[in-house]
Design an enzyme around this catalytic site. Structure first.
Site, PDB file in Angstrom:
ATOM      1  N   THR A   1     -62.411  23.622 -24.508  1.00 25.59           N
ATOM      2  CA  THR A   1     -61.958  22.303 -24.055  1.00 25.59           C
ATOM      3  C   THR A   1     -60.556  22.016 -24.581  1.00 25.59           C
ATOM      4  OG1 THR A   1     -62.334  19.898 -24.272  1.00 25.59           O
ATOM      5  CG2 THR A   1     -63.166  21.284 -26.032  1.00 25.59           C
TER       6      THR A   1
ATOM      7  N   TYR B   1     -68.868  17.527 -31.312  1.00 26.15           N
ATOM      8  CA  TYR B   1     -68.908  18.429 -30.152  1.00 26.15           C
ATOM      9  C   TYR B   1     -67.605  19.197 -30.024  1.00 26.15           C
ATOM     10  CZ  TYR B   1     -67.526  19.824 -25.516  1.00 26.15           C
ATOM     11  OH  TYR B   1     -66.982  20.530 -24.482  1.00 26.15           O
ATOM     12  N   HIS B   2     -66.467  18.490 -30.026  1.00 27.35           N
ATOM     13  CA  HIS B   2     -65.187  19.171 -29.837  1.00 27.35           C
ATOM     14  C   HIS B   2     -64.941  20.226 -30.915  1.00 27.35           C
ATOM     15  CE1 HIS B   2     -64.288  15.627 -27.228  1.00 27.35           C
ATOM     16  NE2 HIS B   2     -63.704  16.574 -26.515  1.00 27.35           N
TER      17      HIS B   2
ATOM     18  N   LYS C   1     -66.294  23.615 -30.075  1.00 33.32           N
ATOM     19  CA  LYS C   1     -65.470  24.421 -29.178  1.00 33.32           C
ATOM     20  C   LYS C   1     -64.260  24.994 -29.905  1.00 33.32           C
ATOM     21  CE  LYS C   1     -67.085  24.829 -25.814  1.00 33.32           C
ATOM     22  NZ  LYS C   1     -68.267  25.673 -25.515  1.00 33.32           N
TER      23      LYS C   1
END
Length: 392
Positions: free
Chosen positions: A147, A184-185, A188
């Protein structure tokens, strides 16, 4: 040689599987454990578009699109034994890894969900990378959607992957530092580092596709039949900003912009995201990158207020009277941040943009007007306070 695609039941994964299968005679093996359906149900919401079960989807793909090369395997990628068997049996030439718990707000609800998100996302990626090494499949092209959120919002142009560091008069290219803003980020960002490490240690050709905020409801393939539609989430946790704003408009709510709303975010249409992944997956072995390559899957940066105004203007074409209202911003962010993000490699990959933002918003309204009753039935899901209470 087979192509393995994970997260095949998801918003991006399903239409990507259709696109790839339509352009090759090779077997496309889809993998999922249907977790996304469960996560959305857990927070008390639902996809606005009815999502057919996998057997119905496969039947429609054969009948409508003539795709005879799709198959499906249900399984949990966090289980190493399952991944090892999957890779050993199918021996894929390409892996397109789209599976993940994709919601920053969901990962922020509490420690349990933060832990779950990090375990689920990073364990799946590690299992696949180590599985390729241990199965002797290190020539397999590994493509993962990470992302653009790993970059954060720096006050300088964001490069496509790496950065140049200078110290003591010496310069070198280094990976961009993780500046993620959610649990979450950060998964990634860790995935991006692990993919790079797998290339360095195992020699696996890897493509890190850092995907922007995706908008839209349709691709060329999903337009053909309702059974082929992908999901569309509009709640606070799983609905992205454009999707939530459009759903608010259809339900008769004003579009709620926090603060000035001049901060820009990177966007890409579903059609363009699917095209980029399909082109990478289908690249000739002699032409595809043998190195570790980062792509910023972005078409352009758009301010939140432009998003809202475009939705209001397009909504008028559907007889919707959409108000744009500004509220005090509960977030600690620069409301005027002018994000600049490089995406030359991605532009070279797909050529011209396939769908503009306004065209994507038109698609969304055409979909949501058909399913207005579902949106209004779950309109309380727009608000995080309600969702947080309901999710506990």
């Amino acid at each position: 040689m087979p192509i393995l695609l994970t997260g095949a039941d998801g918003y991006v994964g399903w239409p990507t599987a259709l696109r790839i299968a339509d352009r090759t005679d090779d077997r496309v093996v889809m993998v999922d454990d249907f977790s996304r359906r469960g996560w959305v149900e857990e927070v008390g919401s639902v996809s606005a578009t009815p999502v057919a079960d996998i057997d119905t989807r496969l039947t429609a793909a054969r009948e409508v699109l003539g795709l005879q090369n799709l198959s499906f395997v249900q399984g949990d990628l966090t289980e190493k034994s399952f991944v090892d068997e999957l890779l050993t049996v199918h021996e894929p030439d390409t892996v397109v890894h789209v599976a993940a718990q994709p919601s920053a707000p969901y990962s922020q609800i509490n420690g349990e969900r933060a832990n779950y998100t990090q375990h689920n996302n990073m364990q799946s990626t590690r299992n696949l990378l180590w599985g390729l090494e241990e199965a002797g499949l290190t020539d397999t092209h590994f493509i993962e959607t990470t992302t653009t959120g790993v970059y954060g919002a720096p006050n300088f142009p964001i490069p496509e992957g790496g950065a140049t560091m200078e110290n003591g008069g010496e310069r070198d290219e280094v990976p961009f530092p993780a500046m993620a803003g959610s649990w979450y980020h950060l998964t990634k960002a860790h995935d991006a580092a692990n993919v790079r490490l797998a290339h360095s240690q195992f020699g696996i050709p890897t493509s890190d596709v850092r995907t922007a905020i995706v908008y839209g409801t349709e691709t060329e393939e999903t337009r053909e039949d309702d059974r082929l539609k992908t999901r569309f989430d509009f709640d606070y946790y799983f609905g992205t900003v454009t999707h939530r704003f459009c759903a608010q408009a259809v339900a008769g709510y004003p579009v709620t912009v926090y603060g000035k709303g001049e901060q820009r975010k990177p966007f890409v249409s579903l059609e363009d995201a699917v095209e980029g992944l399909a082109r990478l997956a289908l690249a000739d072995p002699d032409d595809r990158p043998g190195d570790h390559v980062v792509y910023n899957q972005v078409t352009r940066a758009i301010s939140i207020v432009e998003v809202a105004e475009t939705i209001a203007e397009t909504g008028a074409d559907f007889d919707l009277d959409v108000d744009v209202e500004h509220f005090e911003n509960p977030r600690d962010e620069d409301e005027t941040h002018k994000m600049v993000i490089e995406h030359d490699r991605y532009d070279d990959l797909i050529g011209e943009q396939r769908q503009s933002f306004s065209e994507g918003v038109t698609d969304i309204f055409e979909t949501l007007v058909r399913h207005r009753e579902t949106v209004t039935a779950y309109e309380d899901r727009f608000l995080p306070s309600v969702l947080a209470d309901g999710a506990e």
